[in-house]
Design an enzyme around this catalytic site. Sequence first.
Site, PDB file in Angstrom:
ATOM      1  N   GLU A  29       3.932  21.090  37.805  1.00 35.85           N
ATOM      2  CA  GLU A  29       3.165  19.522  39.248  1.00 35.85           C
ATOM      3  C   GLU A  29       2.339  18.915  38.618  1.00 35.85           C
ATOM      4  O   GLU A  29       1.308  19.284  38.865  1.00 35.85           O
ATOM      5  CB  GLU A  29       3.987  19.842  40.027  1.00 35.85           C
ATOM      6  CG  GLU A  29       3.295  18.738  41.259  1.00 35.85           C
ATOM      7  CD  GLU A  29       3.950  17.910  41.258  1.00 35.85           C
ATOM      8  OE1 GLU A  29       3.623  16.618  40.732  1.00 35.85           O
ATOM      9  OE2 GLU A  29       5.568  17.531  41.000  1.00 35.85           O
ATOM     10  N   CYS A  56      14.908  25.361  37.809  1.00 36.85           N
ATOM     11  CA  CYS A  56      13.974  24.936  37.435  1.00 36.85           C
ATOM     12  C   CYS A  56      13.916  26.111  36.624  1.00 36.85           C
ATOM     13  O   CYS A  56      12.720  27.344  37.460  1.00 36.85           O
ATOM     14  CB  CYS A  56      13.945  24.432  37.519  1.00 36.85           C
ATOM     15  SG  CYS A  56      11.118  24.137  37.231  1.00 36.85           S
ATOM     16  N   CYS A 107      15.260  19.858  29.196  1.00 38.67           N
ATOM     17  CA  CYS A 107      14.594  19.940  30.636  1.00 38.67           C
ATOM     18  C   CYS A 107      14.914  21.042  31.954  1.00 38.67           C
ATOM     19  O   CYS A 107      15.969  21.307  31.940  1.00 38.67           O
ATOM     20  CB  CYS A 107      15.179  18.268  31.557  1.00 38.67           C
ATOM     21  SG  CYS A 107      14.315  17.992  33.213  1.00 38.67           S
ATOM     22  N   GLU A 155       4.269  25.277  27.158  1.00 39.04           N
ATOM     23  CA  GLU A 155       4.909  25.163  26.295  1.00 39.04           C
ATOM     24  C   GLU A 155       5.217  23.483  25.793  1.00 39.04           C
ATOM     25  O   GLU A 155       4.967  22.844  26.965  1.00 39.04           O
ATOM     26  CB  GLU A 155       6.999  25.670  25.888  1.00 39.04           C
ATOM     27  CG  GLU A 155       6.286  26.841  26.015  1.00 39.04           C
ATOM     28  CD  GLU A 155       8.442  27.617  26.100  1.00 39.04           C
ATOM     29  OE1 GLU A 155       9.069  28.131  26.016  1.00 39.04           O
ATOM     30  OE2 GLU A 155       8.884  27.110  27.491  1.00 39.04           O
ATOM     31  N   CYS A 198       6.714  15.899  25.490  1.00 44.23           N
ATOM     32  CA  CYS A 198       6.718  16.339  26.858  1.00 44.23           C
ATOM     33  C   CYS A 198       5.574  17.537  27.034  1.00 44.23           C
ATOM     34  O   CYS A 198       6.005  18.029  25.980  1.00 44.23           O
ATOM     35  CB  CYS A 198       8.063  16.758  26.738  1.00 44.23           C
ATOM     36  SG  CYS A 198       8.265  17.568  28.680  1.00 44.23           S
ATOM     37  N   CYS A 203       4.673  26.793  37.967  1.00 42.14           N
ATOM     38  CA  CYS A 203       4.336  26.175  38.432  1.00 42.14           C
ATOM     39  C   CYS A 203       4.084  26.619  40.251  1.00 42.14           C
ATOM     40  O   CYS A 203       5.734  27.775  40.156  1.00 42.14           O
ATOM     41  CB  CYS A 203       5.937  25.157  38.309  1.00 42.14           C
ATOM     42  SG  CYS A 203       5.980  23.853  39.607  1.00 42.14           S
ATOM     43  N   SER A 226       5.790  12.799  35.693  1.00 40.61           N
ATOM     44  CA  SER A 226       6.808  12.637  36.297  1.00 40.61           C
ATOM     45  C   SER A 226       6.633  14.051  37.882  1.00 40.61           C
ATOM     46  O   SER A 226       5.758  15.186  37.214  1.00 40.61           O
ATOM     47  CB  SER A 226       7.845  14.012  35.953  1.00 40.61           C
ATOM     48  OG  SER A 226       8.955  14.319  36.903  1.00 40.61           O
ATOM     49  N   CYS A 234      11.291  25.165  42.531  1.00 38.45           N
ATOM     50  CA  CYS A 234      11.678  24.359  42.589  1.00 38.45           C
ATOM     51  C   CYS A 234      13.094  24.926  42.205  1.00 38.45           C
ATOM     52  O   CYS A 234      12.984  26.286  40.860  1.00 38.45           O
ATOM     53  CB  CYS A 234      12.184  23.002  42.167  1.00 38.45           C
ATOM     54  SG  CYS A 234      11.084  21.897  42.539  1.00 38.45           S
ATOM     55  N   SER A 294      11.392  13.246  40.502  1.00 38.24           N
ATOM     56  CA  SER A 294      12.524  14.576  40.699  1.00 38.24           C
ATOM     57  C   SER A 294      12.605  14.617  42.084  1.00 38.24           C
ATOM     58  O   SER A 294      12.755  14.822  42.508  1.00 38.24           O
ATOM     59  CB  SER A 294      11.796  15.833  40.249  1.00 38.24           C
ATOM     60  OG  SER A 294      11.160  15.768  39.292  1.00 38.24           O
ATOM     61  N   LEU A 295      14.286  14.007  42.008  1.00 32.96           N
ATOM     62  CA  LEU A 295      15.031  13.725  43.531  1.00 32.96           C
ATOM     63  C   LEU A 295      16.041  14.813  43.579  1.00 32.96           C
ATOM     64  O   LEU A 295      15.843  15.656  44.350  1.00 32.96           O
ATOM     65  CB  LEU A 295      15.220  12.309  43.179  1.00 32.96           C
ATOM     66  CG  LEU A 295      15.978  11.798  44.864  1.00 32.96           C
ATOM     67  CD1 LEU A 295      14.992  11.504  45.913  1.00 32.96           C
ATOM     68  CD2 LEU A 295      16.887  10.509  44.843  1.00 32.96           C
TER      69      LEU A 295
END
Length: 363
Positions: free
Chosen positions: A165, A118, A338, A91, A104, A111, A196, A115, A218-219
């Site tokens: 990532e 997500c 997001c 996407e 984006c 991925c 990112s 995380c 991405s903290l």
Amino acid sequence: MKTNLLDFNLPQLTDHFAAMGEKPFRAKQIMRWMHQMGEADFDAMTDIAKSLRAKLHASAIVGVPDLMVQQQSTDGTRKWLLDVGTGNGVETVFIPEDDRGTLCISSQVGCALECTFCSTGRQGFNRNLSTAEIIGQLWWANKAMGVTPKNERIVSNVVMMGMGEPLANFDNVVSALQIMLDDHGYGLSRRRVTVSTSGMVPQMDRLKEVCPVALAVSLHASNDRIRDEIVPLNKKYPLKELMAACQRYLVKAPRDFITFEYVMLDGVNDRPEHARELIELVRDVPCKFNLIPFNPFPNSGYDRSSNNAIRNFREILQEAGFIVTVRKTRGDDIDAACGQLAGQVQDKTKRQEKWIRIAEDKD
């Protein structure tokens, strides 16, 4: 198999044409036709010699992913699901704003980082995207969006914040970035192209040396205990190492700050004490914060922080002197916000099955 010319940045394309017995300027011509004109038909490249066009017809293609689904949000956000073969789709999202148009872009099918907040991370991982599949998203969006009456590109900014990532697909992402920045490609400024990362420290150091664009990290947590839980990569590269890598990156970065992205999870990382921990954590790193209200998806296990909690969190950071923005939720009615990109992934990690079992057990 024919060679996909979208897989090449300019030096690689120049080498490819040299191997064909062609002069370097031909590579620049083809780059401009492919990326600036959005042309995939060699016959339409009218200033290319017929003999070269015949060679290209026999040996090469300008191959972009096929469109599977397109959607448009009530706020103008557009999302495309693009076919990358063997049952997989990625996407890509375009976000229009008054002063820019941001695309984006995805870098992987799924991925591998898991995380927990997500949707992409939940669905598993299939493979890295090729350079052609990455840059093909920008090619396709430019083709779909066209240009303004002043001949300005509607896509003015690119963020590598889609599925995957980016730094885990380092070589292909860097090649795509180089095409975006090249004057014979898309001619974008380094300040308008952002990568990112969840914190792949060695690759951050490599990116600084070979293609330093704007960096977002991405903290999502103020201490290792929380980050270990929600961003498992932190167990390999904990916060102290990550902050040191951010400082090193700024030596060559096109902007004099790092953007820290921070998804706001109710009761997990959104308390005043977390904001105060953040202030201490990043004290030596020039930065700004982008707070992201969590965008729910089925069986996520998380809730969005309240508006009051987000406001208090932002004010604590601002009082300490930091620039803080709260990301507007865009395109959530088409699952384009997001953390919501899911695409179509033939999962090789069996992660989807794991989360289905967990959801069934909860029921």
